[in-house]
Design an enzyme around this catalytic site. Structure first.
Site, PDB file in Angstrom:
ATOM      1  N   CYS A   1      20.771 -20.381   3.611  1.00 39.38           N
ATOM      2  CA  CYS A   1      21.293 -21.091   4.782  1.00 39.38           C
ATOM      3  C   CYS A   1      21.571 -22.550   4.421  1.00 39.38           C
ATOM      4  CB  CYS A   1      20.271 -21.007   5.925  1.00 39.38           C
ATOM      5  SG  CYS A   1      20.879 -21.735   7.451  1.00 39.38           S
TER       6      CYS A   1
ATOM      7  N   CYS B   1      16.319 -27.195   7.998  1.00 37.96           N
ATOM      8  CA  CYS B   1      15.150 -27.073   8.883  1.00 37.96           C
ATOM      9  C   CYS B   1      13.870 -27.021   8.026  1.00 37.96           C
ATOM     10  CB  CYS B   1      15.266 -25.808   9.733  1.00 37.96           C
ATOM     11  SG  CYS B   1      16.901 -25.612  10.478  1.00 37.96           S
TER      12      CYS B   1
ATOM     13  N   CYS C   1      17.044 -16.998  25.548  1.00 37.28           N
ATOM     14  CA  CYS C   1      15.705 -16.956  24.974  1.00 37.28           C
ATOM     15  C   CYS C   1      15.566 -18.249  24.188  1.00 37.28           C
ATOM     16  CB  CYS C   1      15.583 -15.742  24.048  1.00 37.28           C
ATOM     17  SG  CYS C   1      14.079 -15.723  23.056  1.00 37.28           S
TER      18      CYS C   1
HETATM   19 FE1  SF4 Z   1      19.014 -21.746   8.718  1.00 36.00          FE
HETATM   20 FE2  SF4 Z   1      17.489 -23.459  10.085  1.00 36.00          FE
HETATM   21 FE3  SF4 Z   1      18.048 -20.992  11.095  1.00 36.00          FE
HETATM   22 FE4  SF4 Z   1      16.413 -21.312   8.968  1.00 36.00          FE
HETATM   23  S1  SF4 Z   1      16.057 -22.015  11.085  1.00 36.00           S
HETATM   24  S2  SF4 Z   1      18.025 -19.806   9.190  1.00 36.00           S
HETATM   25  S3  SF4 Z   1      17.388 -23.031   7.871  1.00 36.00           S
HETATM   26  S4  SF4 Z   1      19.509 -22.676  10.717  1.00 36.00           S
END
Ligand code: SF4
Ligand code: SAM
Ligand code: DTB
Length: 313
Positions: free
Chosen positions: A48, A52, A184
């Site tokens: 991703c 985060c 949600c």
């Molecule tokens: Fe991507 Fe953030 Fe979702 Fe994890 S929480 S999959 S890093 S967008």
């Protein structure tokens, strides 16, 4: 709508008062013996682009994760059938995407939604940011719910995620609502946020109108390689207080005891049910991290004399 001070006053009550109030609100609105089983399926895993700080799926952190492209529709439908056979009434498909793009992958997700719906399950997806047109396409395919967490207070959010803003999240939630999907939205505890952050997080959730139909409360699953790998464990009673406060603030919503249950005792989970939690993620895995598994959860529900909700609501 309650102020932050009012939310804090609920949260800071003596523990017996808080749990009694939450349990009273719970039984006035729900059968307190019922528990909903939801199953997660990671339909696209890892790599991703987002940063985060809690997430093992971010490409920026060296986590021990097997990256997988979008799953085939048939494999997802097999997973949904298996989950249904084990008592699950909601199937939640998650993709490690920043945002939805109008491409063949989204078309495949729409097929997954149609297929899971045809199984008679409640369908939920969590795909990152989306626009109103994409939300409408999900709705038209038979999707019931969109999961998109606010995660924490606005202030703390901006310390742990830099690749999108809190307002981006709110815009997606507005698009979800406009399309007529259920919302949600919840968050994560134990990331190093302060007590104040927790109150502001709940306050932000109460500003969503109408209220989210479900509020997932996740305990951080610390994953090696992420910046939060060594976070201090969440004190168990902090979790119960947050569940109870969420129950009082969202009387008619499902409050879901979400990630982090492998490190919770059965007694702690029972206390969370008493405080108003009425939904769980079941199965051996959450998206990428372990979960207690079906046999554990069936035994727990049985030991407590509770019952798994049988039909999608
Ligand atoms: Fe991507 Fe953030 Fe979702 Fe994890 S929480 S999959 S890093 S967008
Ligand atoms: N990529 C999409 C997004 O971020 O909206 C959907 C999938 S994302 C993995 C869904 C949610 O999982 C996040 O919003 C976060 O609340 C939760 N999550 C991710 N990693 C976690 C962890 N290590 N512990 C607890 N919850 C986590
Ligand atoms: C939510 O609030 N929790 C779920 C679901 N919504 C998508 C995800 C938990 C993920 C935990 C970390 C992992 O397994 O990767």
């Amino acid at each position: 709508m309650r102020t932050v001070e009012e939310i804090r006053a609920i949260h800071d009550q003596p523990f017996p008062e808080l749990v009694f109030q939450a349990a009273s609100v719970h039984r006035a609105n729900w059968d307190p013996s019922d528990i909903q089983f939801c199953t997660l399926d990671s339909i696209k895993t890892g790599a991703c682009t987002e940063d985060c700080a809690y997430c093992p799926q971010s490409a920026r952190y060296a986590t021990d994760l097997k990256v997988e492209p979008l799953k085939e529709v048939s494999r997802v439908l097999e997973g949904a059938k298996a989950a249904k056979a084990k008592g699950s009434t909601r199937y939640c498909m998650g993709a490690a995407w920043r945002e939805v793009k109008d491409d063949a992958n989204f078309d495949a997700v729409l097929d997954m939604v149609k297929g899971v719906k045809a199984e008679g399950m409640e369908v939920c997806v969590t795909l990152g940011l989306l626009n109103e047109d994409q939300a409408v396409r999900l709705k038209d395919a038979g999707c019931d719910v969109y999961n998109h967490n606010l995660d924490s207070s606005r202030e703390f959010y901006e310390k742990i995620i830099h690749t999108r803003t809190f307002d981006d999240r709110l815009r997606t939630l507005a698009n979800v609502r406009k399309a007529g999907l259920e919302v949600c939205s919840g968050g994560i505890l134990g990331m190093g946020e302060s007590g104040e952050d927790r109150m502001h997080f709940l306050h932000e959730l109460t500003k969503l109108e109408p209220a989210p139909e479900s509020v997932p409360i996740n305990q951080l699953v610390p994953v090696a390689g992420t910046p939060m790998a060594d976070a201090e464990p969440l004190p168990p009673l902090d979790l119960v207080r947050m569940i109870a406060t969420a129950r009082i603030l969202f009387p008619k919503s499902r409050v879901r005891l979400s990630a982090g249950r492998t490190s919770m005792s059965d007694e702690l989970q029972a206390l969370c049910f008493l405080a108003g939690a009425n939904s769980l993620f079941t199965g051996e895995k959450l998206l990428t991290t372990p979960n207690p598994g079906d046999s554990h959860d069936h035994k727990l529900v049985e030991a407590l004399g509770m019952k798994i909700e049988t039909a999608a609501v």
